[in-house]
Write a protein that holds these residues in place. Structure first.
Motif, PDB file in Angstrom:
ATOM      1  N   VAL A  89      71.308  40.910  59.571  1.00  0.00           N
ATOM      2  CA  VAL A  89      71.251  40.985  58.106  1.00  0.00           C
ATOM      3  C   VAL A  89      72.349  39.854  57.807  1.00  0.00           C
ATOM      4  CG1 VAL A  89      71.499  41.728  55.894  1.00  0.00           C
ATOM      5  CG2 VAL A  89      70.166  42.959  57.792  1.00  0.00           C
ATOM      6  N   ARG A  90      73.569  39.841  58.061  1.00  0.00           N
ATOM      7  CA  ARG A  90      74.607  38.841  57.859  1.00  0.00           C
ATOM      8  C   ARG A  90      74.039  37.446  58.108  1.00  0.00           C
ATOM      9  NH1 ARG A  90      76.685  35.770  60.678  1.00  0.00           N
ATOM     10  NH2 ARG A  90      76.923  36.976  62.248  1.00  0.00           N
ATOM     11  N   ALA A  91      73.672  37.436  59.362  1.00  0.00           N
ATOM     12  CA  ALA A  91      73.190  36.349  59.894  1.00  0.00           C
ATOM     13  C   ALA A  91      72.346  35.478  59.183  1.00  0.00           C
ATOM     14  CB  ALA A  91      72.758  36.312  61.200  1.00  0.00           C
ATOM     15  N   VAL A  92      71.191  36.291  58.659  1.00  0.00           N
ATOM     16  CA  VAL A  92      70.159  35.579  57.743  1.00  0.00           C
ATOM     17  C   VAL A  92      70.496  35.521  56.605  1.00  0.00           C
ATOM     18  CG1 VAL A  92      68.213  36.783  59.200  1.00  0.00           C
ATOM     19  CG2 VAL A  92      68.983  37.971  56.992  1.00  0.00           C
ATOM     20  N   LEU A  93      71.411  36.173  55.923  1.00  0.00           N
ATOM     21  CA  LEU A  93      72.250  36.063  54.479  1.00  0.00           C
ATOM     22  C   LEU A  93      72.924  34.408  54.813  1.00  0.00           C
ATOM     23  CD1 LEU A  93      73.063  39.359  53.054  1.00  0.00           C
ATOM     24  CD2 LEU A  93      71.524  37.778  52.241  1.00  0.00           C
ATOM     25  N   GLU A  94      73.763  34.703  55.714  1.00  0.00           N
ATOM     26  CA  GLU A  94      74.801  33.531  55.919  1.00  0.00           C
ATOM     27  C   GLU A  94      73.918  32.101  55.943  1.00  0.00           C
ATOM     28  OE1 GLU A  94      78.483  32.104  58.691  1.00  0.00           O
ATOM     29  OE2 GLU A  94      77.708  34.110  58.554  1.00  0.00           O
ATOM     30  N   HIS A  95      72.861  31.988  56.614  1.00  0.00           N
ATOM     31  CA  HIS A  95      72.157  30.696  56.731  1.00  0.00           C
ATOM     32  C   HIS A  95      70.744  30.605  55.980  1.00  0.00           C
ATOM     33  CE1 HIS A  95      74.701  30.040  60.283  1.00  0.00           C
ATOM     34  NE2 HIS A  95      74.363  31.420  60.740  1.00  0.00           N
ATOM     35  N   GLY A  96      70.666  31.522  55.178  1.00  0.00           N
ATOM     36  CA  GLY A  96      69.706  31.675  53.988  1.00  0.00           C
ATOM     37  C   GLY A  96      68.281  31.597  54.446  1.00  0.00           C
TER      38      GLY A  96
END
Length: 428
Positions: A89-96
């Motif tokens: 979840v952190r990754a998909v948020l960080e990279h939009g």
């Protein structure tokens, strides 16, 4: 005498004798997920500690007792990841990559870390394959995740050894109403609860439903039932999931006490369990976490996923004797060469064979040795055939092919025909 170096308790080496089965399992899962349109993502194994406190929940056992947390040289609190969903979840948020309602169907694999009491099937460094889907809110994607795991069990030959357990946790509002009723019921009987359940009564009371203490389970028989507090939206979602599983012919059991150990779950939760591994019966588990992305600072984004434990599933394959026989053999052909000119020719021929026969597992002898010692090494390697090349064979431009696993005479084959002949031998 200095103490001998050894691995940290609960963190195990996976030896060369074991890795073929791991590679087989991981390759089977990867191929299956490719076929369903899932794409791999790779995240770091270390994250800021706050990530797991915000996602998993500060009053869960994982955060309170099990995380490997430390300060780095900058004074930041870092944690070895105890699970993969929060990192994803952190990754998909960080990279939009979920912005604008983009559907993402992702999977990952790798080590996780929890400071637990090591036992068979439960380790402090363990490995998982996880799958996460974002921006699909309906029961159809919940069903797809379960259907693809059912297909995986079929590919591995273990369907008869696993059972699907299902439950719905409802929305956050429904769980809050149920929590209030459960706490009221248990508070009136607090003296009969075990010590761990008393602690959870004020911090995470739904986890009491999952207690392994028989006296506590007996107390829960007459407790309020979560199903009686479900909202209409969650009921319809759960009915839709069950209808799809029924249509696909996948058997399941409704387990009203299935709550999972992470705070972020809501609506669908499921576990694949087995009774073949003793106490460590869960081999794959997951559910829906529609509020997690927003909780971590993103826009409202539906999410659902699961994780499977590689150690436990590998152990299950071994226990059920479902390990493919071909995994026991890691070499097809062993190339014996005697003399310098033969060694040079063997090197050239071996590379030509690798060009002609992709996938050929060919081990060329290193370290010289007598005819007898090289054939002994060839036999020990598990190869089906030995290629024999000496000075005489080099002069005649032939190679001896000797069967190692069945009766048969050694044959001499010309260099130009070697690839074709060897392919025919291996296919026979």
């Amino acid at each position: 005498m200095s103490k001998s170096l050894q691995a940290i308790r609960g963190m195990n080496d996976i030896l060369p004798e074991e890795t073929p089965l791991w590679r087989y399992f991981e390759g089977t899962v990867a191929g299956l997920l490719d076929g369903y349109g899932y794409r791999q993502i790779r995240m770091p194994i270390v994250e800021f500690t706050e990530l797991f406190k915000r996602s998993i929940g500060e009053v869960t056992d994982i955060v309170e007792k099990e995380m490997y947390t430390f300060e780095d040289r900058n004074g930041d609190s870092l944690t070895l990841r105890p699970e993969g969903t929060a990192s994803c979840v952190r990754a998909v948020l960080e990279h939009g990559i979920t912005g604008g309602g983009q559907v993402q169907k992702l999977w990952y694999a790798g080590p996780m870390f929890r400071h637990e009491r090591p036992q068979k099937g439960r380790y402090r460094q363990f490995h998982q394959i996880g799958v996460e889907v974002f921006n699909l809110a309906g029961p159809d994607i919940d069903a797809e995740l379960i259907v693809l795991t059912w297909r995986l069990w079929g590919l591995l030959g273990i369907r008869d050894a696993v059972t699907l357990e299902l439950n719905s946790l409802g929305t956050a509002e429904a769980r809050a109403r149920y929590r209030e009723a459960l706490v009221e019921y248990l508070s009136a009987r607090v003296e009969a609860l075990d010590e761990d359940s008393r602690r959870r009564l004020t911090s995470n009371p739904l986890r009491i439903l999952d207690s392994k203490v028989p006296e506590t389970q007996a107390l829960l028989v007459d407790a309020p039932k979560l199903a009686d507090y479900l909202d209409e939206e969650s009921r319809l979602h759960f009915d839709g999931l069950r209808a799809r599983l029924d249509a696909a012919g996948i058997p399941y059991v409704i387990n009203p006490k299935l709550v999972r150990g992470l705070d972020y779950y809501g609506k669908t939760v499921f576990e694949w369990v087995t009774d073949k591994l003793g106490a460590q019966g869960t081999v794959c588990a997951g559910g829906r976490y529609d509020g997690l992305v927003e909780q971590m600072g993103g826009k409202p984004t539906p999410g659902v996923g699961f994780a499977m434990g590689i150690e436990r599933l590998v152990l299950l394959l071994e226990t059920l004797e479902k390990v493919p026989a071909e995994l026991a053999r890691q070499v097809d052909v062993y190339f014996c060469a005697f003399g310098e000119s033969a060694e040079l020719a063997a090197l050239t021929l071996a590379e030509r064979l690798r060009d002609e026969l992709p996938g050929l597992r060919l081990l060329i002898n290193a370290g010289a040795g007598s005819f007898k010692s090289q054939l002994k090494k060839a036999d020990k390697s598990g190869a089906l055939y030995a290629l024999v090349l000496g000075e005489d064979e080099v002069g005649q431009r032939v190679v001896g092919i000797k069967p190692l696993r069945e009766n048969g005479e050694q044959q001499s084959i010309g260099w130009d025909a070697l690839g074709e002949h060897l392919a025919a031998c291996l296919q026979a």
